[in-house]
Design an enzyme around this catalytic site. Structure first.
Site: not given
Ligand code: NAD
Length: 310
Positions: A13, A188
């Site tokens: 995001g 995927k």
């Molecule tokens: P992320 O874990 O970075 O974030 C997801 C949520 O978790 C956010 O609201 C974030 O603030 C929260 N979060 C993260 N770490 C935290 C912590 N230590 N404490 C509290 N809250 C925390 O997830 P992401 O990688 O951004 O993935 C989001 C979606 O996108 C998922 O469906 C994932 O499969 C998909 N996606 C991710 C990637 C990638 O490379 N990261 C690539 C393609 C698709």
């Protein structure tokens, strides 16, 4: 100009939000992680790339505090948090009759869950090859390049699809309209349903997993069940293509040295997206009268590991 929200502003995001903001769009990050939101608003979102570390000023707000209405909400929570996030946004009046929801999460069945909140004609499904990491609250790590494929969830074409493509492409996100986003999402999800849980259960990186000479024997039953369930839902997947996609990741020159996101989530004491990958295959199978024993055991193994976290 559209008012855009990124609902779930973690690694991915953050990546999409920063790209849109730097292209001049009106973007707000919405998240539940207090320290993350505080750091973004106080110090800017720190963005580390191969070239530099910069700070991007972008507004962030806790989901519980948001009140404004948005034209576009890009959902990038983890799959298990999307419904509660959107329910919160709906209660707060952020979703109007013309609000479009773009789901860019990994996993299956998002259109079914999100259509409890807005009609399918307002939902756009995107599949992305971009990746992103979070070093800590308010700290993004962005490497490599990627792409986004997008299609309206009811498969109809409309002008909004063109608008969102323009917005993503202005932001350098390399987006294109898809004629069959379901196939891309399921392909995927198949790769993720193999590598994510197996590397997590085995505590191996992708190279180490692929280096086992019989890894194909472990993969095929999982893939074949997914292909059967997909076919029953009119989605045409090809075993040879899927095997090639998976095996192409083994090389140290591609993704071999990486641990999949599920491994990282589990190692960091966070719940995984298993129920939206192999677990979703099991539940689709059950509703279609198809047995999916390989995906079921994989789902149970990950749930067993998660009992330490729950
Ligand atoms: P992320 O874990 O970075 O974030 C997801 C949520 O978790 C956010 O609201 C974030 O603030 C929260 N979060 C993260 N770490 C935290 C912590 N230590 N404490 C509290 N809250 C925390 O997830 P992401 O990688 O951004 O993935 C989001 C979606 O996108 C998922 O469906 C994932 O499969 C998909 N996606 C991710 C990637 C990638 O490379 N990261 C690539 C393609 C698709």
């Amino acid at each position: 100009m559209y008012k855009v929200a990124i609902a779930g502003a973690g690694a991915m995001g953050g990546r999409i939000g920063v790209a849109l903001k730097q292209a001049g769009y009106n973007v707000t990050l919405i998240d539940n992680w207090k320290e993350h939101v505080y750091n973004i608003n106080t110090y800017g979102l720190e963005v580390e790339t191969e070239e530099a570390v910069t700070s991007v000023n972008i507004p962030a707000i806790l989901a519980k505090d948001v009140t404004m209405k948005f034209d576009v909400i890009i959902v990038l929570t983890k799959a298990m948090e999307s419904e509660s996030m959107l329910e919160k946004l709906q209660e707060a009046g952020c979703i109007g009759n013309d609000t479009r929801i773009v789901s860019m999460m990994n996993g299956l069945g998002h259109e079914e869950r999100l259509s409890k909140i807005v009609p399918l004609s307002k939902i756009y499904l995107a599949v992305t090859m971009w990746t992103a990491g979070l070093k800590g609250p308010g700290q993004l790590l962005l490497e490599g390049t990627g792409s986004i494929d997008i299609q309206r969830a009811d498969r109809k074409k409309d002008l909004f699809t063109e608008d969102i493509l323009k917005m993503f492409n202005d932001a350098g996100l390399n987006a294109k309209a898809s004629d069959d986003v379901f196939k891309s999402i399921w392909s995927k999800a198949t790769v993720n349903s193999v590598l994510n849980p197996l590397c997590t259960i085995l505590d191996k990186n992708i190279f180490e997993f692929g280096n086992y000479e019989k890894s194909r024997e472990m993969i095929i039953p999982i893939i074949d069940e997914i292909i059967t369930v997909a076919a029953a839902k009119d989605i045409d997947l090809n075993r040879k293509e899927l095997l090639e996609k998976i095996e192409a990741t083994y090389s140290k020159a591609t993704q071999g040295l990486h641990y999949p996101s599920m491994h990282q989530d589990y190692s960091n004491g966070r719940l995984t997206e298993i129920d939206y990958l192999n677990g979703q295959i099991v539940s689709y199978g059950e509703s279609l009268g198809l047995t999916t024993p390989a995906n079921k055991i994989i789902t149970h193994l990950i749930h067993q590991l998660e009992t330490k976290i729950r």
